[in-house]
Design a protein around this motif. Structure first.
Motif, PDB file in Angstrom:
ATOM      1  N   TYR A   1       0.847  -1.179   0.000  1.00 20.13           N
ATOM      2  CA  TYR A   1       0.000   0.000   0.000  1.00 20.13           C
ATOM      3  C   TYR A   1       0.893   1.243   0.000  1.00 20.13           C
ATOM      4  O   TYR A   1       2.107   1.167   0.241  1.00 20.13           O
ATOM      5  CB  TYR A   1      -0.937   0.027   1.215  1.00 20.13           C
TER       6      TYR A   1
ATOM      7  N   GLU B   1       0.577   5.848   0.644  1.00 20.31           N
ATOM      8  CA  GLU B   1      -0.256   6.984   1.055  1.00 20.31           C
ATOM      9  C   GLU B   1       0.326   8.286   0.556  1.00 20.31           C
ATOM     10  O   GLU B   1       1.545   8.437   0.395  1.00 20.31           O
ATOM     11  CB  GLU B   1      -0.352   7.055   2.579  1.00 20.31           C
TER      12      GLU B   1
ATOM     13  N   VAL C   1      -9.700   5.503  -0.542  1.00 21.30           N
ATOM     14  CA  VAL C   1      -8.943   4.321  -0.954  1.00 21.30           C
ATOM     15  C   VAL C   1      -9.144   4.131  -2.454  1.00 21.30           C
ATOM     16  O   VAL C   1     -10.282   4.084  -2.930  1.00 21.30           O
ATOM     17  CB  VAL C   1      -9.400   3.065  -0.192  1.00 21.30           C
TER      18      VAL C   1
ATOM     19  N   SER D   1      -1.532  -0.661  -8.748  1.00 18.94           N
ATOM     20  CA  SER D   1      -1.986   0.673  -8.359  1.00 18.94           C
ATOM     21  C   SER D   1      -1.416   1.791  -9.220  1.00 18.94           C
ATOM     22  O   SER D   1      -1.964   2.900  -9.226  1.00 18.94           O
ATOM     23  CB  SER D   1      -1.650   0.930  -6.885  1.00 18.94           C
TER      24      SER D   1
ATOM     25  N   VAL E   1      -5.071   6.546  -0.092  1.00 24.07           N
ATOM     26  CA  VAL E   1      -4.431   5.252   0.151  1.00 24.07           C
ATOM     27  C   VAL E   1      -4.589   4.420  -1.113  1.00 24.07           C
ATOM     28  O   VAL E   1      -5.714   4.207  -1.588  1.00 24.07           O
ATOM     29  CB  VAL E   1      -5.072   4.515   1.338  1.00 24.07           C
TER      30      VAL E   1
ATOM     31  N   VAL F   1      -3.636   0.720  -3.103  1.00 22.15           N
ATOM     32  CA  VAL F   1      -3.412  -0.671  -2.722  1.00 22.15           C
ATOM     33  C   VAL F   1      -3.123  -1.492  -3.972  1.00 22.15           C
ATOM     34  O   VAL F   1      -3.776  -1.311  -5.008  1.00 22.15           O
ATOM     35  CB  VAL F   1      -4.656  -1.255  -2.010  1.00 22.15           C
TER      36      VAL F   1
ATOM     37  N   SER G   1       2.109  -7.053  -4.229  1.00 16.81           N
ATOM     38  CA  SER G   1       1.530  -7.827  -3.133  1.00 16.81           C
ATOM     39  C   SER G   1       1.672  -9.327  -3.388  1.00 16.81           C
ATOM     40  O   SER G   1       1.721  -9.772  -4.540  1.00 16.81           O
ATOM     41  CB  SER G   1       0.045  -7.491  -2.950  1.00 16.81           C
TER      42      SER G   1
ATOM     43  N   LEU H   1      -6.547  -3.576   6.178  1.00 15.18           N
ATOM     44  CA  LEU H   1      -5.575  -2.498   5.995  1.00 15.18           C
ATOM     45  C   LEU H   1      -6.062  -1.202   6.657  1.00 15.18           C
ATOM     46  O   LEU H   1      -5.275  -0.505   7.313  1.00 15.18           O
ATOM     47  CB  LEU H   1      -5.320  -2.259   4.510  1.00 15.18           C
TER      48      LEU H   1
END
Length: 281
Positions: free
Chosen positions: A52, A54, A62, A71, A88, A90, A98, A117
């Motif tokens: 993730y 930010e 999100v 992303s 955010v 992901v 991931s 999350l």
């Protein structure tokens, strides 16, 4: 009485030379570079390591990408949102940076990842800006975790497998996207040599999910904007209209001369709609 408001942006007086050129919806623009200034991290949750990042301050949003992607695809939207929101981003389980495990892919499972999350980040409630599978996750979250969801901007979603067009993966633009997703996976994934197994798992999910009933959609209390391009390669227009007509209070927005990849093809119009819906809160 249908409560859906249909907003269609009309482009008038197109010059002849423009009309003769390749249409915008026939192109797949490059994947944006990673957004500068993102603070990245990994969260160990639900048996996986979830990537993730930010950026920005304000009410949380999100941003969730589509199937097979990562992303980075929504970088233009992250930049637009970061001036008003805590954003955010992901990489869904198995996607991008991931990891995945042996659990079969499912929208409930990926939604649970997002909620876990949010718990880690001490975010009680967030708006969702989702594309395709990301939009489906947003709607799933609105049904199953209504207290955790504010507004849902759902672009290119389906809520039943029957909402998909037959052979959409053979469309030239979508086929180019799938080839690109394979290449990007080899550069980003912790398991770069496992794309075929990953794609097979996603394909099994797409064959059977989602399949929500009208009654399930009618439980959604979050404000929802159902969005799609007028040339979506994979989603039937009547299905998009059905989603907006069935979710209580939902609105419908059809973006002109754009496809399932409108956020790349016309980011200015896409971002204007996104910011207008989410507001500067």
């Amino acid at each position: 009485m249908r409560r859906t408001l249909i907003l269609v942006f009309l482009v008038l007086a197109i010059p002849l030379h423009t009309a003769m050129a390749a249409e915008r919806w026939e192109a797949l623009p490059p994947t944006p570079a990673p957004v500068p200034g993102l603070k990245t991290g990994h969260a160990e949750l639900n048996g996986i390591r979830l990537f993730y990042a930010e950026i920005g301050q304000g009410s949380p949003v999100v941003v969730l990408h589509g199937g097979l992607a990562n992303s980075d695809y929504l970088g233009n939207q992250v930049l637009a949102l970061a001036g008003h929101h805590r954003v955010v981003v992901v990489d869904s389980r198995g996607h991008g940076r991931s990891t995945r495990n042996d659990q079969p892919f499912g929208y409930d499972l990926m939604t649970d990842d997002v909620v876990a999350l949010l718990d880690r980040l001490n975010i009680q409630k967030a708006d969702i800006a989702g594309w395709s599978d990301g939009a489906i996750i947003g709607l799933d979250m609105a049904m199953r975790y209504p207290n955790r969801v504010g507004r849902v901007f759902a672009f290119g979603a389906n809520t039943q497998t029957s909402g998909l067009k037959d052979g959409f993966d053979k469309n030239p633009v979508f086929a180019a996207y799938m080839a690109r997703a394979r290449e990007e996976y080899t550069h980003l994934s912790p398991t770069p040599d496992q794309y075929d197994a990953f794609q097979e798992q996603i394909g099994k999910m797409w064959e059977n999910q989602p399949n929500w009933t009208d009654a399930q959609l009618r439980t959604i209390s979050s404000p929802v904007l159902v969005v799609d391009g007028d040339h979506d390669e994979g989603i039937k227009r009547e299905h998009t209209e059905y989603i907006a007509a069935t979710i209580p209070g939902a609105r419908l927005l059809i973006l002109p001369n754009a496809s399932h990849f409108a956020f790349l093809q016309d980011p200015v119009l896409f971002n204007a709609a996104l910011l207008d819906f989410l507001g500067d809160r």
